[in-house]
Motif scaffolding. Structure first.
Motif, PDB file in Angstrom:
ATOM      1  N   ILE A  72      35.824  38.806  46.899  1.00 26.41           N
ATOM      2  CA  ILE A  72      34.857  39.900  46.805  1.00 26.41           C
ATOM      3  C   ILE A  72      34.279  40.230  48.171  1.00 26.41           C
ATOM      4  O   ILE A  72      34.328  39.419  49.096  1.00 26.41           O
ATOM      5  N   GLU A  73      33.737  41.429  48.260  1.00 31.26           N
ATOM      6  CA  GLU A  73      33.102  41.886  49.491  1.00 31.26           C
ATOM      7  C   GLU A  73      31.853  41.040  49.760  1.00 31.26           C
ATOM      8  O   GLU A  73      31.215  40.568  48.805  1.00 31.26           O
ATOM      9  N   PRO A  74      31.486  40.885  51.028  1.00 30.61           N
ATOM     10  CA  PRO A  74      30.241  40.163  51.325  1.00 30.61           C
ATOM     11  C   PRO A  74      29.053  40.809  50.616  1.00 30.61           C
ATOM     12  O   PRO A  74      28.974  42.032  50.510  1.00 30.61           O
ATOM     13  N   ARG A  75      28.187  39.998  50.085  1.00 33.19           N
ATOM     14  CA  ARG A  75      26.961  40.417  49.404  1.00 33.19           C
ATOM     15  C   ARG A  75      27.209  41.249  48.145  1.00 33.19           C
ATOM     16  O   ARG A  75      26.333  41.977  47.693  1.00 33.19           O
ATOM     17  N   ALA A  77      28.461  39.742  45.283  1.00 38.90           N
ATOM     18  CA  ALA A  77      28.590  38.792  44.167  1.00 38.90           C
ATOM     19  C   ALA A  77      27.731  39.192  42.966  1.00 38.90           C
ATOM     20  O   ALA A  77      28.221  39.197  41.830  1.00 38.90           O
ATOM     21  N   ALA A  78      26.486  39.529  43.189  1.00 37.08           N
ATOM     22  CA  ALA A  78      25.591  39.859  42.067  1.00 37.08           C
ATOM     23  C   ALA A  78      26.110  41.065  41.290  1.00 37.08           C
ATOM     24  O   ALA A  78      26.120  41.058  40.053  1.00 37.08           O
ATOM     25  N   ALA A  79      26.567  42.088  41.980  1.00 42.93           N
ATOM     26  CA  ALA A  79      27.073  43.287  41.311  1.00 42.93           C
ATOM     27  C   ALA A  79      28.368  42.991  40.560  1.00 42.93           C
ATOM     28  O   ALA A  79      28.564  43.469  39.434  1.00 42.93           O
ATOM     29  N   VAL A  80      29.241  42.207  41.156  1.00 42.59           N
ATOM     30  CA  VAL A  80      30.505  41.875  40.497  1.00 42.59           C
ATOM     31  C   VAL A  80      30.233  41.029  39.254  1.00 42.59           C
ATOM     32  O   VAL A  80      30.781  41.298  38.176  1.00 42.59           O
ATOM     33  N   VAL A  81      29.372  40.040  39.356  1.00 47.70           N
ATOM     34  CA  VAL A  81      29.045  39.197  38.198  1.00 47.70           C
ATOM     35  C   VAL A  81      28.382  40.044  37.109  1.00 47.70           C
ATOM     36  O   VAL A  81      28.679  39.883  35.922  1.00 47.70           O
ATOM     37  N   ALA A  82      27.506  40.969  37.489  1.00 47.45           N
ATOM     38  CA  ALA A  82      26.872  41.849  36.502  1.00 47.45           C
ATOM     39  C   ALA A  82      27.927  42.671  35.766  1.00 47.45           C
ATOM     40  O   ALA A  82      27.850  42.852  34.549  1.00 47.45           O
ATOM     41  N   ARG A  83      28.922  43.161  36.488  1.00 49.51           N
ATOM     42  CA  ARG A  83      30.010  43.923  35.861  1.00 49.51           C
ATOM     43  C   ARG A  83      30.812  43.027  34.921  1.00 49.51           C
ATOM     44  O   ARG A  83      31.161  43.422  33.804  1.00 49.51           O
ATOM     45  N   LEU A  84      31.102  41.810  35.341  1.00 51.75           N
ATOM     46  CA  LEU A  84      31.871  40.887  34.510  1.00 51.75           C
ATOM     47  C   LEU A  84      31.136  40.544  33.217  1.00 51.75           C
ATOM     48  O   LEU A  84      31.759  40.384  32.165  1.00 51.75           O
ATOM     49  N   LYS A  85      29.805  40.482  33.279  1.00 54.30           N
ATOM     50  CA  LYS A  85      29.002  40.193  32.082  1.00 54.30           C
ATOM     51  C   LYS A  85      29.156  41.266  31.021  1.00 54.30           C
ATOM     52  O   LYS A  85      28.967  41.003  29.841  1.00 54.30           O
ATOM     53  N   THR A  86      29.508  42.473  31.415  1.00 54.70           N
ATOM     54  CA  THR A  86      29.643  43.563  30.453  1.00 54.70           C
ATOM     55  C   THR A  86      30.969  43.535  29.710  1.00 54.70           C
ATOM     56  O   THR A  86      31.151  44.279  28.750  1.00 54.70           O
ATOM     57  N   ARG A 122      39.807  44.267  38.483  1.00 56.28           N
ATOM     58  CA  ARG A 122      40.346  44.634  39.800  1.00 56.28           C
ATOM     59  C   ARG A 122      39.657  45.864  40.364  1.00 56.28           C
ATOM     60  O   ARG A 122      39.448  45.982  41.564  1.00 56.28           O
ATOM     61  N   ASP A 123      39.311  46.818  39.467  1.00 59.59           N
ATOM     62  CA  ASP A 123      38.717  48.079  39.903  1.00 59.59           C
ATOM     63  C   ASP A 123      37.200  48.008  40.094  1.00 59.59           C
ATOM     64  O   ASP A 123      36.594  48.980  40.539  1.00 59.59           O
ATOM     65  N   ALA A 124      36.596  46.883  39.769  1.00 54.68           N
ATOM     66  CA  ALA A 124      35.135  46.759  39.894  1.00 54.68           C
ATOM     67  C   ALA A 124      34.724  46.884  41.357  1.00 54.68           C
ATOM     68  O   ALA A 124      35.378  46.329  42.249  1.00 54.68           O
ATOM     69  N   GLN A 125      33.652  47.623  41.568  1.00 51.54           N
ATOM     70  CA  GLN A 125      33.153  47.797  42.925  1.00 51.54           C
ATOM     71  C   GLN A 125      32.772  46.434  43.496  1.00 51.54           C
ATOM     72  O   GLN A 125      32.087  45.648  42.847  1.00 51.54           O
ATOM     73  N   GLY A 126      33.242  46.143  44.711  1.00 47.98           N
ATOM     74  CA  GLY A 126      32.953  44.873  45.365  1.00 47.98           C
ATOM     75  C   GLY A 126      34.095  43.882  45.307  1.00 47.98           C
ATOM     76  O   GLY A 126      34.096  42.890  46.018  1.00 47.98           O
ATOM     77  N   VAL A 127      35.104  44.148  44.456  1.00 51.86           N
ATOM     78  CA  VAL A 127      36.270  43.267  44.386  1.00 51.86           C
ATOM     79  C   VAL A 127      37.274  43.722  45.444  1.00 51.86           C
ATOM     80  O   VAL A 127      37.756  44.856  45.415  1.00 51.86           O
ATOM     81  N   LYS A 128      37.563  42.825  46.400  1.00 51.93           N
ATOM     82  CA  LYS A 128      38.535  43.136  47.450  1.00 51.93           C
ATOM     83  C   LYS A 128      39.957  42.946  46.956  1.00 51.93           C
ATOM     84  O   LYS A 128      40.818  43.781  47.200  1.00 51.93           O
ATOM     85  N   SER A 129      40.196  41.817  46.292  1.00 52.53           N
ATOM     86  CA  SER A 129      41.536  41.535  45.795  1.00 52.53           C
ATOM     87  C   SER A 129      41.451  40.555  44.644  1.00 52.53           C
ATOM     88  O   SER A 129      40.432  39.877  44.455  1.00 52.53           O
ATOM     89  N   SER A 130      42.532  40.506  43.867  1.00 47.31           N
ATOM     90  CA  SER A 130      42.567  39.577  42.745  1.00 47.31           C
ATOM     91  C   SER A 130      43.984  39.076  42.532  1.00 47.31           C
ATOM     92  O   SER A 130      44.959  39.716  42.935  1.00 47.31           O
ATOM     93  N   GLU A 131      44.051  37.932  41.907  1.00 50.49           N
ATOM     94  CA  GLU A 131      45.331  37.361  41.499  1.00 50.49           C
ATOM     95  C   GLU A 131      45.136  36.873  40.070  1.00 50.49           C
ATOM     96  O   GLU A 131      44.150  36.200  39.773  1.00 50.49           O
ATOM     97  N   SER A 132      46.049  37.228  39.192  1.00 53.16           N
ATOM     98  CA  SER A 132      45.911  36.868  37.782  1.00 53.16           C
ATOM     99  C   SER A 132      46.977  35.862  37.382  1.00 53.16           C
ATOM    100  O   SER A 132      48.127  35.958  37.803  1.00 53.16           O
TER     101      SER A 132
END
Length: 144
Positions: A72-75, A77-86, A122-132
């Motif tokens: 994830i992008e620096p700083r 984490a909170a936004a990405v985790v909030a998105r994941l909670k949804t 993957r498309d969530a704002q703040g996610v730089k890259s992912s591996e599944s």
């Protein structure tokens, strides 16, 4: 205060089945019921046992499961985790050290649903890259 051998055996028994009656625990451990109850109370008070929970069996678990490793992008984490909670398919999110910042476990009813959720992640704002990683079979499951 450290856990002794009896505490560890008690925790192991409760990990297998948290609904075991104190009388059964007492019999299996070879100690008095009041001692078992006192130990459970002490373990709860100290935080060694955080609580009792339901473990989903095969009939309730999503049939398709995956782990997503996220950078994830620096700083962000909170936004990405909030998105994941949804996303109801997201079961756990862990921070980690190393190449990835977050480990996400998720389950879905179909591969199509899983694919859509992985796209959402993957498309969530703040996610730089992912591996599944798709789970194929379970060899050991101590957590449920």
């Amino acid at each position: 205060m450290q856990n002794d051998e009896t505490d560890l055996k008690l925790i192991a028994l409760l990990s297998e089945n948290a609904r075991l009656p104190v009388a059964d625990l007492s019999r299996r451990l070879g100690i008095a019921r009041t001692t078992v109850q006192a130990r459970i109370d002490r373990l709860l008070a100290r935080g060694a046992i955080a609580g009792f929970t339901l473990r989903k069996g095969p009939g309730l678990r999503a049939p398709v499961r995956a782990t997503a490793l996220l950078s994830i992008e620096p700083r962000a984490a909170a936004a990405v985790v909030a998105r994941l909670k949804t996303l109801p398919q997201v079961e756990t999110v862990h921070t980690t050290s190393g190449r990835f910042d977050l480990i996400v476990t998720l389950g879905a009813d179909t591969t199509e649903d899983l694919d859509e959720r992985l796209d959402d992640i993957r498309d969530a704002q703040g996610v730089k890259s992912s591996e599944s990683l798709i789970h194929l079979s379970t060899k050991i499951d101590r957590a449920g």
